[in-house]
Design an enzyme around this catalytic site. Structure first.
Site, PDB file in Angstrom:
ATOM      1  N   ASN A   9       0.808  -1.108   0.055  1.00 44.83           N
ATOM      2  CA  ASN A   9      -0.063   0.164   0.012  1.00 44.83           C
ATOM      3  C   ASN A   9       0.858   1.146  -0.090  1.00 44.83           C
ATOM      4  OD1 ASN A   9      -1.700   2.109   0.705  1.00 44.83           O
ATOM      5  ND2 ASN A   9      -2.430   1.125   2.555  1.00 44.83           N
ATOM      6  N   TRP A  10       0.959   1.874  -1.041  1.00 42.31           N
ATOM      7  CA  TRP A  10       1.958   2.950  -1.270  1.00 42.31           C
ATOM      8  C   TRP A  10       1.419   4.117  -0.516  1.00 42.31           C
ATOM      9  CZ3 TRP A  10       3.769   2.632  -7.035  1.00 42.31           C
ATOM     10  CH2 TRP A  10       4.804   1.405  -7.100  1.00 42.31           C
ATOM     11  N   LYS A  11      -0.013   4.346  -0.012  1.00 41.46           N
ATOM     12  CA  LYS A  11      -0.408   5.508   0.323  1.00 41.46           C
ATOM     13  C   LYS A  11      -0.070   6.698  -0.309  1.00 41.46           C
ATOM     14  CE  LYS A  11       0.083   3.019   4.792  1.00 41.46           C
ATOM     15  NZ  LYS A  11       0.031   3.060   6.407  1.00 41.46           N
ATOM     16  N   HIS A  94      -9.417   0.793   5.395  1.00 35.98           N
ATOM     17  CA  HIS A  94      -8.032   1.263   6.196  1.00 35.98           C
ATOM     18  C   HIS A  94      -8.065   2.078   7.149  1.00 35.98           C
ATOM     19  CE1 HIS A  94      -3.821   2.334   6.640  1.00 35.98           C
ATOM     20  NE2 HIS A  94      -3.657   1.378   6.097  1.00 35.98           N
ATOM     21  N   GLU A  96      -6.460   4.469   8.243  1.00 36.57           N
ATOM     22  CA  GLU A  96      -6.458   6.022   8.156  1.00 36.57           C
ATOM     23  C   GLU A  96      -7.729   6.370   7.394  1.00 36.57           C
ATOM     24  OE1 GLU A  96      -2.907   5.323   5.803  1.00 36.57           O
ATOM     25  OE2 GLU A  96      -1.861   4.810   7.675  1.00 36.57           O
ATOM     26  N   GLU A 166      -4.777  -5.195  10.510  1.00 37.17           N
ATOM     27  CA  GLU A 166      -3.883  -4.112  10.978  1.00 37.17           C
ATOM     28  C   GLU A 166      -4.064  -3.220  12.245  1.00 37.17           C
ATOM     29  OE1 GLU A 166      -1.906  -2.589   6.997  1.00 37.17           O
ATOM     30  OE2 GLU A 166      -3.710  -1.539   7.088  1.00 37.17           O
ATOM     31  N   GLY A 172       3.075   2.247  10.772  1.00 36.35           N
ATOM     32  CA  GLY A 172       4.063   3.523  10.584  1.00 36.35           C
ATOM     33  C   GLY A 172       4.746   3.791  12.179  1.00 36.35           C
ATOM     34  N   SER A 212       3.928  -2.299  10.200  1.00 34.82           N
ATOM     35  CA  SER A 212       5.488  -2.212  10.434  1.00 34.82           C
ATOM     36  C   SER A 212       6.124  -3.651   9.943  1.00 34.82           C
ATOM     37  CB  SER A 212       5.833  -1.886  11.949  1.00 34.82           C
ATOM     38  OG  SER A 212       5.610  -0.561  12.122  1.00 34.82           O
ATOM     39  N   GLY A 233       3.000  -1.162   4.131  1.00 34.22           N
ATOM     40  CA  GLY A 233       3.062   0.196   3.954  1.00 34.22           C
ATOM     41  C   GLY A 233       4.622   0.976   3.452  1.00 34.22           C
TER      42      GLY A 233
END
Ligand code: 13P
Length: 250
Positions: A9-11, A94, A96, A166, A172, A212, A233
């Site tokens: 997931n490149w965000k 997700h 976020e 997650e 992160g 992570s 990520g």
């Protein structure tokens, strides 16, 4: 036998040219791998990365999707638009999206139904916050998100769903859930799938871990019975870290 599924997931990272370069390198370096691999670049790079991946085994994912098919939805991207770029899987729920942009269980559920209607696969993300974990509510929260996300989904639809656990506190932060803690939640998810859909569906259900994930912890996570893959990520943004994660068993 569940085939490992590693997703990046490149965000909100990578311009079109950067995305194209990374995707091209991944195609080269991951040629012939046994694992299922997906990358999810930002919307602006989907079409470009889609053409780079066209003749490869890496599948194209999107990080989010609108809850509507078309119309007055400023800033949103529809299922048909994603498919038009070559997307076959969409990440929904997700943390976020849930915690920074206020997406509710119900909204995520509606998006999931719409994605399945358009024959997209879904990675449904679940996970508790640190406060919820410390209050002993991790399982309850994840179970609620799972049941709500899959409401009205039949066994056929379920085949196109991957679950990603997650824990929010591990994303992160450099803090990974221990393989044992992660496996405990994964087992609970599988039991819940068995209760809702039967043993066969539970056995086939792919459950990724995210938070992570790095080259130095992937093998221990993947060694656990109920961990079938990873949603990565930060470490998916460079070949030096993503390729060894995909090749965790080499
Ligand atoms: P990190 O691997 O950077 O912790 O992110 C995990 C994640 O949110 C993947 O969707």
């Amino acid at each position: 036998m569940r085939k490992p599924f590693i997703a990046g997931n490149w965000k909100m990272h990578k311009t079109r040219s950067e995305a194209k370069e990374l995707a091209g390198e991944l195609v080269k370096q991951l040629k012939g791998v046994d694992q299922r691999v997906m990358i999810a670049p930002p919307f602006t790079a989907l079409a470009e990365v889609g053409s780079v991946l066209a003749d490869s085994s890496i599948v194209l994912g999107a990080q989010n999707m609108a809850v509507a098919e078309e119309g007055a939805h400023t800033g949103e991207v529809s299922p048909a638009m994603l498919k038009d770029c070559g997307v076959s899987i969409v990440i929904l729920g997700h943390s976020e999206r849930r915690h920074v942009y206020g997406e509710t269980d119900e909204l995520i559920h509606q998006k999931l139904l719409l994605a399945l209607k358009h024959e997209l696969e879904v990675i449904l993300c679940l996970g508790e916050t640190l406060d919820e974990r410390e209050a002993g509510r991790a399982e309850e929260v994840v179970r609620r998100q799972l049941k709500s996300g899959l409401d009205d989904v039949d066994t056929d639809g379920l085949r196109r769903v991957t679950i990603a656990y997650e824990p929010v506190w591990a994303i992160g932060t450099g803090k990974t859930a221990s393989p044992e803690d992660a496996d405990q939640i994964h087992r609970m998810i599988r039991q819940e799938i068995a209760r809702l859909y039967g043993d066969k569906a539970a056995e086939n259900m792919l459950i990724q871990y995210g938070g992570s994930v790095k080259p130095n912890n992937i093998a221990d996570l993947m060694a656990k019975e109920n961990i079938d893959g990873a949603l990565v990520g930060g470490a998916s943004l460079k070949t030096e870290t993503f390729v060894p994660i995909v090749n965790f068993n080499k």
